[in-house]
Design a protein around this motif. Structure first.
Motif: not given
Length: 136
Positions: A50-68
């Protein structure tokens, strides 16, 4: 892990092999722990997953936010350049209009001067001068 030997001949990238191993161990750890191992191990594996999955989701969201943010910065710079271009065009147009007005004024005063000089030069030539002045 007999499947490792069996599928070893399949060409795969190192990162893909790593992902497959990770998924295999996660799957084997979750399903195998129900028959073997303690419930604490199973809980730890699930929590780690679960921690790994949450970390991946958090990194994905951060990447999307940086792209925006990057796209917004690009859009802002485009707007700023467009405004600068419009200001530049307005300044050039204004200076050209002023130059034309000045030329017109100088030309008008020169023609007035010509009329005055021609009128003073001769009364007999007045008809010819009048004709010449009207043509100008």
């Amino acid at each position: 892990m007999t499947h490792v030997k069996r599928f070893q001949s399949i060409p795969m990238s190192k990162s893909m092999r790593g992902l497959c191993k990770e998924e295999d161990y996660a799957f084997l750890g979750v399903s195998g722990s129900s028959t073997r191992g303690s419930p604490e191990d199973q809980g730890a594996l699930e929590e780690n997953w679960k921690d790994t999955k949450e970390a991946r989701a958090r990194r994905r969201l951060e990447g999307e936010q940086q792209e925006k943010e990057r796209l917004r910065a690009i859009e802002d710079s485009k707007k700023e350049r467009e405004q600068q271009w419009r200001r530049h065009i307005a300044e050039v147009t204004s200076s050209q209009e002023k130059t034309l007005q000045d030329r017109r004024t100088r030309l008008h005063s020169f023609r007035e001067f010509q009329r005055k000089v021609l009128a003073e030069e001769g009364g007999a030539e007045g008809a010819a001068v009048h004709l010449l002045v009207t043509r100008m």
